[in-house]
Motif scaffolding. Sequence first.
Motif, PDB file in Angstrom:
ATOM      1  N   ARG A 112       0.840  -1.200   0.000  1.00 49.02           N
ATOM      2  CA  ARG A 112       0.000   0.000   0.000  1.00 49.02           C
ATOM      3  C   ARG A 112       0.875   1.249   0.000  1.00 49.02           C
ATOM      4  N   ALA A 113       1.960   1.251   0.763  1.00 49.80           N
ATOM      5  CA  ALA A 113       2.856   2.408   0.794  1.00 49.80           C
ATOM      6  C   ALA A 113       3.479   2.643  -0.579  1.00 49.80           C
ATOM      7  N   LEU A 114       3.897   1.566  -1.263  1.00 47.84           N
ATOM      8  CA  LEU A 114       4.469   1.700  -2.606  1.00 47.84           C
ATOM      9  C   LEU A 114       3.451   2.248  -3.596  1.00 47.84           C
ATOM     10  N   VAL A 115       2.242   1.700  -3.549  1.00 44.69           N
ATOM     11  CA  VAL A 115       1.180   2.129  -4.461  1.00 44.69           C
ATOM     12  C   VAL A 115       0.824   3.592  -4.211  1.00 44.69           C
ATOM     13  N   ASP A 116       0.697   3.976  -2.953  1.00 42.83           N
ATOM     14  CA  ASP A 116       0.355   5.360  -2.626  1.00 42.83           C
ATOM     15  C   ASP A 116       1.445   6.322  -3.091  1.00 42.83           C
ATOM     16  N   ALA A 117       2.704   5.946  -2.881  1.00 42.99           N
ATOM     17  CA  ALA A 117       3.821   6.795  -3.322  1.00 42.99           C
ATOM     18  C   ALA A 117       3.836   6.898  -4.842  1.00 42.99           C
ATOM     19  N   ALA A 118       3.643   5.784  -5.524  1.00 40.93           N
ATOM     20  CA  ALA A 118       3.640   5.788  -6.989  1.00 40.93           C
ATOM     21  C   ALA A 118       2.505   6.645  -7.535  1.00 40.93           C
ATOM     22  N   HIS A 119       1.359   6.588  -6.895  1.00 42.39           N
ATOM     23  CA  HIS A 119       0.211   7.363  -7.374  1.00 42.39           C
ATOM     24  C   HIS A 119       0.458   8.866  -7.235  1.00 42.39           C
ATOM     25  N   GLN A 120       1.307   9.247  -6.303  1.00 43.63           N
ATOM     26  CA  GLN A 120       1.644  10.665  -6.141  1.00 43.63           C
ATOM     27  C   GLN A 120       2.666  11.142  -7.169  1.00 43.63           C
ATOM     28  N   THR A 121       3.508  10.230  -7.667  1.00 38.60           N
ATOM     29  CA  THR A 121       4.606  10.648  -8.536  1.00 38.60           C
ATOM     30  C   THR A 121       4.447  10.255 -10.004  1.00 38.60           C
ATOM     31  N   CYS A 122       3.662   9.250 -10.305  1.00 39.85           N
ATOM     32  CA  CYS A 122       3.487   8.791 -11.692  1.00 39.85           C
ATOM     33  C   CYS A 122       2.864   9.917 -12.537  1.00 39.85           C
ATOM     34  N   PRO A 123       3.491  10.276 -13.661  1.00 35.91           N
ATOM     35  CA  PRO A 123       2.933  11.344 -14.486  1.00 35.91           C
ATOM     36  C   PRO A 123       1.496  11.093 -14.969  1.00 35.91           C
ATOM     37  N   TYR A 124       1.148   9.838 -15.247  1.00 35.73           N
ATOM     38  CA  TYR A 124      -0.224   9.532 -15.663  1.00 35.73           C
ATOM     39  C   TYR A 124      -1.195   9.752 -14.499  1.00 35.73           C
ATOM     40  N   SER A 125      -0.783   9.373 -13.296  1.00 35.92           N
ATOM     41  CA  SER A 125      -1.636   9.604 -12.136  1.00 35.92           C
ATOM     42  C   SER A 125      -1.823  11.096 -11.893  1.00 35.92           C
ATOM     43  N   LYS A 126      -0.754  11.856 -12.080  1.00 34.62           N
ATOM     44  CA  LYS A 126      -0.870  13.310 -11.932  1.00 34.62           C
ATOM     45  C   LYS A 126      -1.820  13.880 -12.978  1.00 34.62           C
ATOM     46  N   LEU A 127      -1.732  13.358 -14.201  1.00 40.17           N
ATOM     47  CA  LEU A 127      -2.586  13.820 -15.294  1.00 40.17           C
ATOM     48  C   LEU A 127      -4.062  13.596 -14.987  1.00 40.17           C
ATOM     49  N   THR A 128      -4.379  12.467 -14.388  1.00 37.98           N
ATOM     50  CA  THR A 128      -5.782  12.114 -14.154  1.00 37.98           C
ATOM     51  C   THR A 128      -6.329  12.650 -12.833  1.00 37.98           C
ATOM     52  N   ARG A 129      -5.451  12.997 -11.901  1.00 35.82           N
ATOM     53  CA  ARG A 129      -5.900  13.402 -10.565  1.00 35.82           C
ATOM     54  C   ARG A 129      -6.889  14.558 -10.633  1.00 35.82           C
ATOM     55  N   GLY A 130      -8.065  14.325 -10.087  1.00 35.24           N
ATOM     56  CA  GLY A 130      -9.097  15.344 -10.057  1.00 35.24           C
ATOM     57  C   GLY A 130      -9.879  15.468 -11.363  1.00 35.24           C
ATOM     58  N   ASN A 131      -9.475  14.690 -12.375  1.00 37.20           N
ATOM     59  CA  ASN A 131     -10.135  14.780 -13.672  1.00 37.20           C
ATOM     60  C   ASN A 131     -11.025  13.585 -13.975  1.00 37.20           C
ATOM     61  N   ILE A 132     -10.641  12.403 -13.485  1.00 40.25           N
ATOM     62  CA  ILE A 132     -11.456  11.209 -13.695  1.00 40.25           C
ATOM     63  C   ILE A 132     -11.489  10.404 -12.404  1.00 40.25           C
ATOM     64  N   ASN A 133     -12.473   9.533 -12.289  1.00 42.09           N
ATOM     65  CA  ASN A 133     -12.570   8.631 -11.153  1.00 42.09           C
ATOM     66  C   ASN A 133     -11.524   7.532 -11.316  1.00 42.09           C
ATOM     67  N   VAL A 134     -10.657   7.363 -10.326  1.00 42.22           N
ATOM     68  CA  VAL A 134      -9.601   6.366 -10.361  1.00 42.22           C
ATOM     69  C   VAL A 134      -9.653   5.545  -9.088  1.00 42.22           C
ATOM     70  N   GLN A 135      -9.609   4.219  -9.235  1.00 42.43           N
ATOM     71  CA  GLN A 135      -9.492   3.312  -8.099  1.00 42.43           C
ATOM     72  C   GLN A 135      -8.173   2.559  -8.249  1.00 42.43           C
ATOM     73  N   ILE A 136      -7.446   2.444  -7.144  1.00 40.45           N
ATOM     74  CA  ILE A 136      -6.226   1.656  -7.160  1.00 40.45           C
ATOM     75  C   ILE A 136      -6.408   0.530  -6.150  1.00 40.45           C
ATOM     76  N   ASN A 137      -6.369  -0.704  -6.670  1.00 41.79           N
ATOM     77  CA  ASN A 137      -6.633  -1.883  -5.852  1.00 41.79           C
ATOM     78  C   ASN A 137      -5.389  -2.742  -5.760  1.00 41.79           C
TER      79      ASN A 137
END
Length: 139
Positions: A112-137
Amino acid sequence: MAASQNVLYTGKTHTTGGRDGGSSRSADGNLDIKLSVPGSEGTGTNPEQLFAAGWSACFIGAMKIAAGQMKVRIPADVAVDAEVDLCNTDGAYFLQARLNVSLPGLSTEVARALVDAAHQTCPYSKLTRGNINVQINLI
């Protein structure tokens, strides 16, 4: 668009015809694909599949960087199954996505810590943040 101080890479493609029987080719020729409408029996891929492939590859890279910073060894068989939905409500098209992340052998807390960190730094995650509904499982 503001000029970037340090452009690391620019992907260049030429697309004709759109998603209904069109094609797309990269400037270097490494990508040369036919396009088709999602769910159709046409040959080729579609923008949603391409976005899912790009995001999942980038997300794995971001997890590897996070693992290095956390002094954690990322499993060799790390995988991300990305699902990008093309949706329509009242004539308005939009995307939503799920990233199903497999980090075998890691505890749930570390994964979970790795996934959370990656979601903060991944350029695609940054692109989508606040723009589309995203679930990370974690799977």
